[in-house]
Design an enzyme around this catalytic site. Structure first.
Site, PDB file in Angstrom:
ATOM      1  N   SER A  22       0.824  -1.211   0.000  1.00 33.34           N
ATOM      2  CA  SER A  22       0.000   0.000   0.000  1.00 33.34           C
ATOM      3  C   SER A  22       0.856   1.257   0.000  1.00 33.34           C
ATOM      4  CB  SER A  22      -0.912   0.009   1.233  1.00 33.34           C
ATOM      5  OG  SER A  22      -0.150  -0.162   2.418  1.00 33.34           O
ATOM      6  N   ASN A 109      -1.968  -2.384  13.327  1.00 30.30           N
ATOM      7  CA  ASN A 109      -3.418  -2.144  13.320  1.00 30.30           C
ATOM      8  C   ASN A 109      -3.800  -0.878  14.071  1.00 30.30           C
ATOM      9  OD1 ASN A 109      -3.392  -4.510  11.962  1.00 30.30           O
ATOM     10  ND2 ASN A 109      -4.402  -5.739  13.546  1.00 30.30           N
ATOM     11  N   THR A 154     -39.929  27.240  -9.301  1.00 31.17           N
ATOM     12  CA  THR A 154     -40.199  25.878  -8.844  1.00 31.17           C
ATOM     13  C   THR A 154     -40.483  25.090 -10.119  1.00 31.17           C
ATOM     14  OG1 THR A 154     -42.587  26.190  -8.609  1.00 31.17           O
ATOM     15  CG2 THR A 154     -41.246  26.665  -6.659  1.00 31.17           C
ATOM     16  N   HIS A 155     -40.076  23.841 -10.157  1.00 26.98           N
ATOM     17  CA  HIS A 155     -40.199  23.024 -11.383  1.00 26.98           C
ATOM     18  C   HIS A 155     -39.494  23.681 -12.577  1.00 26.98           C
ATOM     19  CE1 HIS A 155     -43.519  20.964  -9.205  1.00 26.98           C
ATOM     20  NE2 HIS A 155     -43.805  22.210  -8.819  1.00 26.98           N
ATOM     21  N   SER A 276     -14.319  26.393 -27.475  1.00 27.64           N
ATOM     22  CA  SER A 276     -14.522  25.159 -28.234  1.00 27.64           C
ATOM     23  C   SER A 276     -13.446  25.071 -29.302  1.00 27.64           C
ATOM     24  CB  SER A 276     -15.908  25.197 -28.882  1.00 27.64           C
ATOM     25  OG  SER A 276     -15.927  24.390 -30.036  1.00 27.64           O
ATOM     26  N   LYS A 282     -18.121  29.905 -28.929  1.00 29.50           N
ATOM     27  CA  LYS A 282     -18.450  29.266 -27.651  1.00 29.50           C
ATOM     28  C   LYS A 282     -17.652  29.787 -26.466  1.00 29.50           C
ATOM     29  CE  LYS A 282     -20.939  26.222 -26.898  1.00 29.50           C
ATOM     30  NZ  LYS A 282     -20.895  24.805 -27.239  1.00 29.50           N
ATOM     31  N   ASN A 284     -17.696  28.187 -22.707  1.00 28.72           N
ATOM     32  CA  ASN A 284     -18.329  27.080 -21.985  1.00 28.72           C
ATOM     33  C   ASN A 284     -18.041  27.122 -20.482  1.00 28.72           C
ATOM     34  OD1 ASN A 284     -19.398  25.980 -24.354  1.00 28.72           O
ATOM     35  ND2 ASN A 284     -17.508  24.851 -24.764  1.00 28.72           N
ATOM     36  N   GLU A 289     -19.333  22.520 -14.866  1.00 27.77           N
ATOM     37  CA  GLU A 289     -19.656  21.159 -15.310  1.00 27.77           C
ATOM     38  C   GLU A 289     -18.761  20.117 -14.630  1.00 27.77           C
ATOM     39  OE1 GLU A 289     -20.451  21.002 -19.795  1.00 27.77           O
ATOM     40  OE2 GLU A 289     -19.740  23.037 -19.470  1.00 27.77           O
ATOM     41  N   TYR A 316      -9.479  -6.181  13.020  1.00 36.67           N
ATOM     42  CA  TYR A 316      -8.881  -5.724  11.763  1.00 36.67           C
ATOM     43  C   TYR A 316      -8.959  -6.801  10.682  1.00 36.67           C
ATOM     44  CZ  TYR A 316      -5.495  -4.129   8.318  1.00 36.67           C
ATOM     45  OH  TYR A 316      -4.908  -3.747   7.142  1.00 36.67           O
ATOM     46  N   GLN A 321      -7.385  -1.939   4.324  1.00 40.11           N
ATOM     47  CA  GLN A 321      -6.351  -1.162   3.638  1.00 40.11           C
ATOM     48  C   GLN A 321      -6.967  -0.381   2.471  1.00 40.11           C
ATOM     49  OE1 GLN A 321      -2.169  -2.580   3.278  1.00 40.11           O
ATOM     50  NE2 GLN A 321      -2.712  -2.924   1.145  1.00 40.11           N
TER      51      GLN A 321
HETATM   52  N1  ARG Z   1      -1.161  -1.238   5.431  1.00 40.40           N
HETATM   53  C1  ARG Z   1      -2.100  -1.721   6.390  1.00 40.40           C
HETATM   54  C2  ARG Z   1      -3.425  -0.952   6.211  1.00 40.40           C
HETATM   55  O1  ARG Z   1      -3.392   0.029   5.554  1.00 40.40           O
HETATM   56  C3  ARG Z   1      -1.587  -1.516   7.770  1.00 40.40           C
HETATM   57  C4  ARG Z   1      -2.149  -2.476   8.759  1.00 40.40           C
HETATM   58  C5  ARG Z   1      -1.664  -3.831   8.455  1.00 40.40           C
HETATM   59  N2  ARG Z   1      -2.036  -4.771   9.459  1.00 40.40           N
HETATM   60  C6  ARG Z   1      -1.959  -6.096   9.268  1.00 40.40           C
HETATM   61  N3  ARG Z   1      -2.348  -6.830  10.232  1.00 40.40           N
HETATM   62  N4  ARG Z   1      -1.600  -6.580   8.129  1.00 40.40           N
HETATM   63  O2  ARG Z   1      -4.447  -1.354   6.691  1.00 40.40           O
END
Ligand code: ARG
Length: 462
Positions: A22, A109, A154-155, A276, A282, A284, A289, A316, A321
């Site tokens: 991650s 965790n 309204t509407h 455009s 144009k 825009n 948007e 957990y 993640q």
């Molecule tokens: N990268 C993990 C997360 O974002 C950290 C916690 C990982 N904990 C574990 N027991 N693998 O959740």
């Protein structure tokens, strides 16, 4: 070799590493991770769990990593999976064995729960500050157009006369609630998960109050399973952001309508419009948007985390993640949209004469005509019917109510007198709507002052 190498006889498959890592997105949490680890190390020493010398080495080492990271001198690596293991590995490489003591009485965790909570807590005032700027812009524009009559709808059908100021202040009222929703979220999330451990706390004599206080929390979270398991604060933030984007998106929709030739109530500044590639004429409203379009992704971010969380048993699970990317995306999107939207509103040219022209067609004084007869004694329901007949007759002849002569009016009711023309005058129709919250100048002025006071109050608090 992996951190958990002791238990395993094989290297992790590369595809698993790719899925598992991650660091690509959670490196954004390095500041919170390091700050949290510093507080943890200091507490471990204060409680006699590690030596003072080790704690000092850890804290100095972390300080050095923080400075290098701020200076862009650190390359985090997927070999260490996530930000927590990256920081720990860097620390141990720099200071040796003391670095290996940092993770005593802690788990990733509770560590990730802490980092993420602190990140969300830091972003809330950023967004609130942007909303206050938007409020200030709305108040400034509204002040200039308190007497500018426009048709209220309204509407999407012309309904009754309002002022452009009142229309803007309706959005200001919505954004004010968005600010308070974010403040509620910030207040509720301010309990510290650190010390929850993997799920079941720890046998070490830690002081959770110390780390909570040190990291700016009101208290430690009261249940360690809850501490590592819930992401309700992130969901609450994204709910508030979804509602905020919904408000911005409605406003965006109106800006888009207003700068069309069909309305021409405003003209956007060149810096906040686009052209455009083929049609030379144009101009825009892409900003509006895109804000309307990006609302969809913020809703998607909220739905994505709600769905991740809905079936998870305590405590957990690695599914969690997946909490970070939607939250980062929602925050980034909102922080990109609000300032540019405020700038677009700040610089737009308002065309009150076109609003007044539109107000003149569509019988938006018909309610006032019925009210006129009612005030002269006719029951409202009868006055409504009489006025409806007049409107039908006018529509057939391409006339407005005030085009009718007094004789024509008297032909449907003897109650009509010369003063009906004052009652039908649009400026009067608006000015006389003095009920609390209405478009009369004194009322919109009150609304503007209330928002300005709110902005000041929140700024003073911060
Ligand atoms: N990268 C993990 C997360 O974002 C950290 C916690 C990982 N904990 C574990 N027991 N693998 O959740």
């Amino acid at each position: 070799m992996k951190l958990w190498g002791g238990r395993f006889q094989k290297e992790t498959d590369n595809l698993v590493n790719e899925l598992n890592a991650s660091i690509g997105f959670d490196q954004r949490l390095y500041r919170e991770d390091i700050t949290g680890s510093m507080a943890h190390a200091a507490m471990l020493a204060d409680c006699g769990i590690i030596s003072r010398a080790d704690a000092d080495a850890i804290i100095n080492g972390l300080q050095g990593i923080l400075e290098d990271a701020e200076a862009g001198k650190i390359e985090f690596t997927a070999d260490n999976e996530d930000i927590h293991m990256n920081v720990e590995a860097l620390l141990t490489a720099r200071i040796g064995d003391a670095g290996k003591r940092l993770h005593t009485a802690r788990s990733r965790n509770d560590q990730v729960a802490l980092d993420f909570r602190m990140y969300v807590r830091e972003q809330i005032p950023v967004i609130t500050g942007q909303l206050l700027e938007l409020e200030t812009v709305l108040c400034r524009q509204a002040r200039q157009y308190q007497t500018a009559v426009m048709p209220g709808y309204t509407h999407l059908q012309r309904a009754q006369p309002i002022s452009f100021a009142q229309h803007l202040m309706a959005y200001a009222a919505m954004f004010r609630r968005d600010v308070t929703r974010l403040e509620d979220c910030a207040a509720r999330l301010n309990e510290c998960p650190l010390g929850s451990g993997a799920l079941a706390g720890t046998t070490y004599p830690i002081d959770r109050w110390q780390t909570a206080r040190e990291l700016g929390f009101d208290a430690p979270m009261g249940n360690s399973l809850d501490g590592v398991s819930d992401r309700d604060y992130a969901l609450e933030l994204m709910s508030a952001l979804s509602i905020l984007m919904m408000h911005l998106s409605r406003f965006a929709e109106e800006v888009i309508l207003w700068c069309s030739w069909e309305f021409k109530f405003i003209e956007l500044d060149d810096a906040y419009a686009t052209g455009s590639s083929i049609m030379p004429q144009k101009k825009n409203p892409d900003v509006a948007e895109l804000v309307r379009g990006k609302t969809g992704r913020v809703y998607g971010d909220l739905m994505s985390l709600l769905t991740v969380m809905k079936g998870l048993p305590l405590a957990y699970n690695k599914d969690m993640q997946e909490d970070k990317e939607p939250v980062f995306d929602a925050i980034d999107t909102v922080e990109m949209c609000v300032p540019v939207f405020a700038a677009m509103i700040d610089t737009m040219k308002v065309l009150p004469e076109n609003m007044r022209k539109a107000a003149g067609r569509g019988f938006i004084n018909a309610t006032d005509c019925a009210d006129y007869l009612t005030k002269k004694g006719m029951p409202f329901r009868d006055a409504y019917t009489v006025t409806g007949r007049l409107v039908a007759a006018c529509a057939a002849q391409g006339k407005t109510l005030e085009d009718l002569t007094l004789d024509e009016l008297k032909a449907v009711s003897g109650l009509f007198e010369q003063d009906v023309y004052d009652a039908l005058n649009l400026e009067n129709c608006m000015a006389l709507r003095k009920s609390y919250g209405g478009p009369a100048v004194a009322e919109t002025a009150r609304q503007i002052e209330a928002i300005e006071a709110f902005v000041q109050q929140i700024k003073d608090k911060g």
